[in-house]
Scaffold this motif. Structure first.
Motif, PDB file in Angstrom:
ATOM      1  N   PRO A 170     -33.058  85.950  82.068  1.00  8.76           N
ATOM      2  CA  PRO A 170     -32.914  86.491  83.423  1.00  8.76           C
ATOM      3  C   PRO A 170     -31.454  86.830  83.706  1.00  8.76           C
ATOM      4  O   PRO A 170     -30.549  86.140  83.227  1.00  8.76           O
ATOM      5  CB  PRO A 170     -33.404  85.340  84.309  1.00  8.76           C
ATOM      6  CG  PRO A 170     -33.273  84.109  83.481  1.00  8.76           C
ATOM      7  CD  PRO A 170     -33.493  84.543  82.055  1.00  8.76           C
ATOM      8  N   VAL A 171     -31.241  87.893  84.470  1.00  9.33           N
ATOM      9  CA  VAL A 171     -29.892  88.293  84.872  1.00  9.33           C
ATOM     10  C   VAL A 171     -29.200  87.116  85.558  1.00  9.33           C
ATOM     11  O   VAL A 171     -29.825  86.411  86.359  1.00  9.33           O
ATOM     12  CB  VAL A 171     -29.972  89.506  85.821  1.00  9.33           C
ATOM     13  CG1 VAL A 171     -28.622  89.849  86.420  1.00  9.33           C
ATOM     14  CG2 VAL A 171     -30.568  90.703  85.085  1.00  9.33           C
ATOM     15  N   ALA A 172     -27.934  86.904  85.242  1.00 10.29           N
ATOM     16  CA  ALA A 172     -27.238  85.717  85.765  1.00 10.29           C
ATOM     17  C   ALA A 172     -26.855  85.859  87.237  1.00 10.29           C
ATOM     18  O   ALA A 172     -26.740  84.857  87.952  1.00 10.29           O
ATOM     19  CB  ALA A 172     -25.994  85.435  84.916  1.00 10.29           C
ATOM     20  N   THR A 173     -26.639  87.079  87.682  1.00  7.32           N
ATOM     21  CA  THR A 173     -26.242  87.250  89.088  1.00  7.32           C
ATOM     22  C   THR A 173     -27.465  87.145  89.989  1.00  7.32           C
ATOM     23  O   THR A 173     -28.345  88.002  89.936  1.00  7.32           O
ATOM     24  CB  THR A 173     -25.577  88.619  89.313  1.00  7.32           C
ATOM     25  OG1 THR A 173     -24.431  88.716  88.456  1.00  7.32           O
ATOM     26  CG2 THR A 173     -25.138  88.766  90.757  1.00  7.32           C
ATOM     27  N   ILE A 174     -27.517  86.099  90.783  1.00  8.65           N
ATOM     28  CA  ILE A 174     -28.631  85.928  91.722  1.00  8.65           C
ATOM     29  C   ILE A 174     -28.074  85.945  93.143  1.00  8.65           C
ATOM     30  O   ILE A 174     -26.883  85.750  93.360  1.00  8.65           O
ATOM     31  CB  ILE A 174     -29.415  84.622  91.450  1.00  8.65           C
ATOM     32  CG1 ILE A 174     -28.496  83.390  91.533  1.00  8.65           C
ATOM     33  CG2 ILE A 174     -30.069  84.687  90.068  1.00  8.65           C
ATOM     34  CD1 ILE A 174     -29.229  82.069  91.357  1.00  8.65           C
ATOM     35  N   MET A 175     -28.944  86.227  94.093  1.00  7.76           N
ATOM     36  CA  MET A 175     -28.504  86.340  95.489  1.00  7.76           C
ATOM     37  C   MET A 175     -28.639  85.002  96.223  1.00  7.76           C
ATOM     38  O   MET A 175     -28.738  84.966  97.433  1.00  7.76           O
ATOM     39  CB  MET A 175     -29.322  87.427  96.209  1.00  7.76           C
ATOM     40  CG  MET A 175     -29.126  88.827  95.623  1.00  7.76           C
ATOM     41  SD  MET A 175     -27.411  89.419  95.693  1.00  7.76           S
ATOM     42  CE  MET A 175     -27.089  89.687  93.948  1.00  7.76           C
ATOM     43  N   GLN A 176     -28.664  83.949  95.463  1.00 13.93           N
ATOM     44  CA  GLN A 176     -28.737  82.612  96.061  1.00 13.93           C
ATOM     45  C   GLN A 176     -27.383  81.942  95.892  1.00 13.93           C
ATOM     46  O   GLN A 176     -26.610  82.289  95.021  1.00 13.93           O
ATOM     47  CB  GLN A 176     -29.816  81.780  95.349  1.00 13.93           C
ATOM     48  CG  GLN A 176     -31.198  82.418  95.410  1.00 13.93           C
ATOM     49  CD  GLN A 176     -32.227  81.631  94.586  1.00 13.93           C
ATOM     50  OE1 GLN A 176     -31.893  80.652  93.930  1.00 13.93           O
ATOM     51  NE2 GLN A 176     -33.469  82.092  94.647  1.00 13.93           N
ATOM     52  N   SER A 177     -27.143  80.976  96.704  1.00 15.30           N
ATOM     53  CA  SER A 177     -25.869  80.267  96.624  1.00 15.30           C
ATOM     54  C   SER A 177     -25.872  79.312  95.426  1.00 15.30           C
ATOM     55  O   SER A 177     -26.863  78.640  95.166  1.00 15.30           O
ATOM     56  CB  SER A 177     -25.676  79.489  97.930  1.00 15.30           C
ATOM     57  OG  SER A 177     -24.568  78.651  97.806  1.00 15.30           O
ATOM     58  N   GLN A 178     -24.761  79.335  94.663  1.00 12.06           N
ATOM     59  CA  GLN A 178     -24.634  78.421  93.524  1.00 12.06           C
ATOM     60  C   GLN A 178     -23.250  77.774  93.554  1.00 12.06           C
ATOM     61  O   GLN A 178     -22.297  78.402  93.982  1.00 12.06           O
ATOM     62  CB  GLN A 178     -24.731  79.172  92.194  1.00 12.06           C
ATOM     63  CG  GLN A 178     -26.008  79.905  91.943  1.00 12.06           C
ATOM     64  CD  GLN A 178     -25.906  80.752  90.669  1.00 12.06           C
ATOM     65  OE1 GLN A 178     -26.262  80.332  89.596  1.00 12.06           O
ATOM     66  NE2 GLN A 178     -25.383  81.958  90.827  1.00 12.06           N
ATOM     67  N   ASP A 179     -23.161  76.584  93.037  1.00  9.89           N
ATOM     68  CA  ASP A 179     -21.847  75.963  92.843  1.00  9.89           C
ATOM     69  C   ASP A 179     -21.212  76.539  91.587  1.00  9.89           C
ATOM     70  O   ASP A 179     -21.904  76.804  90.600  1.00  9.89           O
ATOM     71  CB  ASP A 179     -22.004  74.450  92.639  1.00  9.89           C
ATOM     72  CG  ASP A 179     -22.040  73.716  93.975  1.00  9.89           C
ATOM     73  OD1 ASP A 179     -21.870  74.380  95.023  1.00  9.89           O
ATOM     74  OD2 ASP A 179     -22.266  72.497  93.949  1.00  9.89           O
ATOM     75  N   THR A 180     -19.905  76.694  91.631  1.00 10.91           N
ATOM     76  CA  THR A 180     -19.220  77.081  90.393  1.00 10.91           C
ATOM     77  C   THR A 180     -17.772  76.591  90.468  1.00 10.91           C
ATOM     78  O   THR A 180     -17.434  75.794  91.352  1.00 10.91           O
ATOM     79  CB  THR A 180     -19.319  78.602  90.128  1.00 10.91           C
ATOM     80  OG1 THR A 180     -18.925  78.835  88.781  1.00 10.91           O
ATOM     81  CG2 THR A 180     -18.482  79.423  91.099  1.00 10.91           C
ATOM     82  N   ILE A 181     -16.933  77.042  89.541  1.00 14.88           N
ATOM     83  CA  ILE A 181     -15.534  76.595  89.566  1.00 14.88           C
ATOM     84  C   ILE A 181     -14.601  77.798  89.639  1.00 14.88           C
ATOM     85  O   ILE A 181     -14.972  78.913  89.305  1.00 14.88           O
ATOM     86  CB  ILE A 181     -15.160  75.753  88.322  1.00 14.88           C
ATOM     87  CG1 ILE A 181     -15.431  76.539  87.023  1.00 14.88           C
ATOM     88  CG2 ILE A 181     -15.894  74.431  88.334  1.00 14.88           C
ATOM     89  CD1 ILE A 181     -14.814  75.896  85.789  1.00 14.88           C
ATOM     90  N   ASN A 182     -13.386  77.534  90.070  1.00 23.03           N
ATOM     91  CA  ASN A 182     -12.371  78.580  90.031  1.00 23.03           C
ATOM     92  C   ASN A 182     -11.345  78.248  88.931  1.00 23.03           C
ATOM     93  O   ASN A 182     -11.487  77.246  88.222  1.00 23.03           O
ATOM     94  CB  ASN A 182     -11.725  78.777  91.399  1.00 23.03           C
ATOM     95  CG  ASN A 182     -10.979  77.527  91.846  1.00 23.03           C
ATOM     96  OD1 ASN A 182     -10.644  76.657  91.040  1.00 23.03           O
ATOM     97  ND2 ASN A 182     -10.728  77.439  93.152  1.00 23.03           N
ATOM     98  N   LYS A 183     -10.342  79.100  88.833  1.00 20.22           N
ATOM     99  CA  LYS A 183      -9.334  78.933  87.774  1.00 20.22           C
ATOM    100  C   LYS A 183      -8.657  77.577  87.806  1.00 20.22           C
ATOM    101  O   LYS A 183      -8.184  77.085  86.787  1.00 20.22           O
ATOM    102  CB  LYS A 183      -8.251  80.009  87.925  1.00 20.22           C
ATOM    103  CG  LYS A 183      -8.655  81.344  87.355  1.00 20.22           C
ATOM    104  CD  LYS A 183      -7.421  82.218  87.172  1.00 20.22           C
ATOM    105  CE  LYS A 183      -7.799  83.474  86.376  1.00 20.22           C
ATOM    106  NZ  LYS A 183      -6.625  84.283  86.027  1.00 20.22           N
ATOM    107  N   ASP A 184      -8.558  77.020  88.989  1.00 20.56           N
ATOM    108  CA  ASP A 184      -7.879  75.725  89.117  1.00 20.56           C
ATOM    109  C   ASP A 184      -8.815  74.566  88.829  1.00 20.56           C
ATOM    110  O   ASP A 184      -8.414  73.402  88.913  1.00 20.56           O
ATOM    111  CB  ASP A 184      -7.309  75.588  90.524  1.00 20.56           C
ATOM    112  CG  ASP A 184      -6.342  76.723  90.840  1.00 20.56           C
ATOM    113  OD1 ASP A 184      -5.633  77.161  89.908  1.00 20.56           O
ATOM    114  OD2 ASP A 184      -6.316  77.179  92.000  1.00 20.56           O
TER     115      ASP A 184
END
Lengths: 354, 354, 354, 354
Positions: free
Chosen positions: C296-310
């Motif tokens: 499945p395509v990774a971009t979904i229109m639901q909210s997900q947790d992720t990380i930033n560069k820091d």
């Protein structure tokens, strides 16, 4: 990338050091169905091998090729041709004089700098012994291209050089003398020169000319892989080569366009051939001819100063049996490399039109 | 295979015909993180472009490069750099005089024979216009190798040649004259020669010398991809080149080993440099220098006999604006190709040791 | 090496990022003399382009190809075909939400780790936008191989899958529905499924099957470059692909030899075709068929947790217009890659026999 | 092109037929300075060799490797490593039953069609005997990558399969049983299954799973040479392979994006690993895992109909000593190919950043 493969469709990869167990290679891409004359292959090897005459190194190496694959019932099968030449001359020599010492104008120093670790016995991988594998593959390429005539010969030794144009020479005389020069009078002078140089414990450079006849129109790829560019690379990859020119060569740089242009005959051939059989990197059906310059062999029997690994200045004297002049043995190598280039383009050419 | 790619790790593939919509290329393998000076790239283009001085072709092509990818926020990203140079000089010329006719010593005839179908407008793919793409890539390679000094210059035009060794020249004077010869007195003679040749409706050959300084020890791959073999191929792939020599070159073939060997200093440098900075195909840290021979441009403004597709003999006269001598504009091309070779080996060298 | 070239004799090199000035490529090695149907090329582009139906991304990109070289008077000339597709959708989007943030199951993180510097606008080089260039080249390869029938279609979406063998399908129905499934009843179910998934702001995987008919016997190279190995690599190089099987595939691993062997008919065809048209890596003249699994395509229109560069945990929600299911648009890409593989082997095959 | 070379910087070229004089290869590009454990290489060979247990073919071949070059004083020197394995089992068998007859689901027919001439003794070049050379090179690649853990094992035989996820397995048990399955209870069932199948004169398929741990972030090239695409090609190039999947694989095609996305931890690792350790073709530092499907061996000891060269239907019965199930011996081959892929990308990765 690592530089041990030549060609793209008719492809040779080689291995082996001068004093290792064996040298050899894999020929990949030779078309299936080629009936091989095995004697001819060994004959080409014999033209290159040491000890063949009084004016080359007196080392004894029979250079017998063993084929492992790719040939069945006398014909190529289209799968890789693996082969090896076992080193018989691999006795427990004493290499202590070169283990820690860099011979002048040899590759010892740069190998150590580049790899950090080198096989110091003889020249290792940098030895011209590797060219035996090229001659094997070149002999097969020649058989593939049996319609094309490939004739190399010694054109000069030191300042003694043939002064006739190549079409006044009789190539059948090339093998009539140990120098491999079809001008037999010049050959005698060259032979004498080499003998004298050897007596002095010195070495001498020379040039090899090569003429490719009956090459079909259309071989060579535009832009980066022009036919003469690949021939040039092939020749410059032979040990001791310092220069390459084809057609009018360096002399052509002094000419005017009105003198240099090759005017067409009605059949597409040209009245002159200063182009050297190639236009825009593509063969035009005329003779292709080029000259290759070899420096004098670096190993001399005279004492020279050099350095060791620690950077101390040490005195060194050449040992062993070396060639006083490399060009007689280079003739079959030049031919082999030319054959490899032509075989590659011959196969490529089958793919370029609908 | 098709011959439009140069290099293995720092890799340039080019496209484009002299009178098509655009020429351009893809640079694949340029390391990420290189800050690019875009003005320097255009400056290199300007050194090659037509119309830059009175002694080159007076065609007008601004040769402005458009970059499409691989550069972000002024730095390379490690992905391919696509670029194009739109042909502005692509008006509806009349090509009827060459559509059916083969120009002497041009590639028209061999392209037709090889491909059966060719873009007859100008030289098509065989035109030296393609080298503009090389200069783009070479400019980026130069920026990658900013520690290495790459200096090419015109060493001879016809029989007028610099007679000093290169280390007596001041390379900062190369760009001081339209010939690109750092010996300003010789430059004046050469310029005069070119003007006179042009007046005659003729063209003249010449040589370009190139010196690579500050090259680290260890660049170049043994056996087939020796550093000088690849430099030779690179140079021979430039339009109109007939010969290549490095170090002692053809003159070295007349020397003895005792004269030719470069004796080491304690620090690994050598007292002489007849080797030309390369041993066994690997750079040894000394200056690398080589000379490239260019034939006279084939298009002359004099009437010549030639043939057409039907094999009829027809008279032809050069049209348009052509270079009377190619070497001044070849200088940046030689540098670009040298930079491409060095960039490739520089990246390869990162992979060869533990 | 840098991974932007596909093929060896029919060779495509691509460049371009999703939000750069242009994407495009160079096709090198297409034989001369091929009359090109330019409308067919654009038609293939239209099958891949966004906005073509209600169940794909609603981005607007006309994806018009500009050809720069290699085609003259409607026919290929044997020299490189350069082309570009300018990005019209390249407005000054706001990328602040992904500049410093790594999207889950996207390549943002690994690009930063690998290159240290990345074009963060959209997916940059990792975007499936790059596949547009493959479709251009694939369309030309298809025209080269006009005798071979290449039919890909959607075989499943999520857990809805065609349950008939492919020879019971009518491939002419593939384009009759936006899913590109020739089983029109299943197609309706799949379409409904995709609409529902999109409403949920989610995405769904699927499989594409591809059938190659009328392939001549003998394509494919033994050992490393087996025909199915190269087809597998080609398919696995398409964005979002997780698996590849041909012939009996994974099910074949559960079978006995006595069940799996394909018994010959007198004419060399086989009674069954569990082999999938390939033996020992070489086509045997039977249909070649394979299946490709897309995640499945990774971009979904639901909210997900992720990380930033820091390394901070941040919340992220998909923005923009994305595909709820990638397989309908993947069909022409699978066909294009299959065509590229076949074109390469078709040319190689001309070189393997005397 | 001819398909006998794998890799670009760490490069293996192989030669040899099952019943020729020798098989072997050249490893080109192995970095200098690698201290080699020769016993480990032979140990890997022993894991692949025939006759190692009661459930594999009982042919006797010691498979002793001779190294000819590239290793000096126990360390690699950076030049090509040539090696050969002489065929000791090469007696004058009677091949009359297969000389003119094509075995079902073998490559005999396609080789004859492709090349017109084939070595009919055993499988010739199409025999899995060739993979011995891959194991030699893979063993050296493993030593180069000693930090990376490469563990393959049998995951299923016919319909008996491990049902635990791989992280619940103890890889140290893989070599504890002849099946090479770390789930010892399943291993016993599989072994029994293979014995029974052999009694029936039949063969059975299976799958091999492979887990790569401790792979650094950043290996793999975008676009065509994605890490999993190259792994897929490597695996599909092994004899008898019909399918490849990594990470979620075919099952992933049934999932939704919200289920499939791997959410990051603060340190860049992910909470789940449906991606299989690769994003956009580049390793992300998580475990890489994939599964390879093998068909049943085509040679069975039951009578089958087939055809001869003249197209007559003839009866044929398998002769000789063959594997009833290929997966136990495939385990070291899968590991070797994985090691070759990783070694190549490991070297490429040194060249991609400033």
């Amino acid at each position: 990338m690592a530089g041990n493969t030549f060609g793209s469709l008719f492809k040779l990869t080689t291995f082996g050091e001068s004093h290792g167990a064996a040298i050899g290679g894999i020929i990949d891409g030779c078309p299936a169905g080629l009936e091989l004359d095995m004697d001819m292959i060994q004959h080409e090897m014999d033209r290159r091998k040491p000890g063949q005459s009084a004016i080359v190194t007196q080392r004894k190496e029979p250079d017998t090729v063993e084929f492992y694959s790719g040939i069945f019932e006398g014909k190529t099968t289209g799968v890789p041709i693996g082969f090896a030449i076992h080193n018989t001359n691999q006795k427990s020599h004493d290499y202590s004089h070169i283990k820690e010492t860099y011979r002048p104008s040899h590759a010892d120093y740069v190998y150590d700098q580049k790899y950090g670790h080198r096989d110091y016995r003889g020249g290792g991988r940098s030895s011209a012994r590797e060219t035996a594998s090229r001659v094997v593959a070149g002999a097969i390429a020649k058989q593939l291209l049996s319609d094309i005539k490939i004739n190399a010969f010694v054109a000069s030794v030191g300042d003694i050089s043939i002064d006739k144009p190549y079409h006044e020479l009789d190539f059948s005389l090339t093998e009539s003398n140990p120098v491999r020069c079809p001008d037999v009078e010049k050959a005698a002078e060259m032979e004498e020169k080499i003998r004298q140089i050897r007596k002095e414990g010195d070495t001498i450079g020379g040039t090899v000319m090569c003429v490719l006849q009956n090459v079909p129109v259309g071989l060579g790829e535009p832009v980066f892989d022009k036919l003469h560019a690949e021939l040039g690379k092939a020749m410059l990859s032979i040990n001791a080569v310092k220069g390459f020119e084809y057609g009018s060569g360096f002399a052509g740089s002094k000419m005017k366009g009105s003198e240099h242009n090759d005017i067409f005959n009605a059949d597409g051939t040209t009245k002159t051939n200063l182009s050297g059989g190639i236009q825009g990197g593509i063969s035009n059906g005329m003779d292709i001819y080029f000259t290759v310059a070899f420096k004098p062999v670096a190993t001399i029997m005279q004492s020279q100063d050099t350095i060791n690994k620690d950077g101390d200045i040490v005195e060194m004297q050449g040992k062993g049996r070396h060639d006083p002049c490399v060009v007689p043995r280079a003739v079959p190598i030049v031919e082999a490399m030319a054959a490899l280039v032509l075989a590659d383009y011959y196969l490529i050419n089958r793919t370029i039109k609908l």
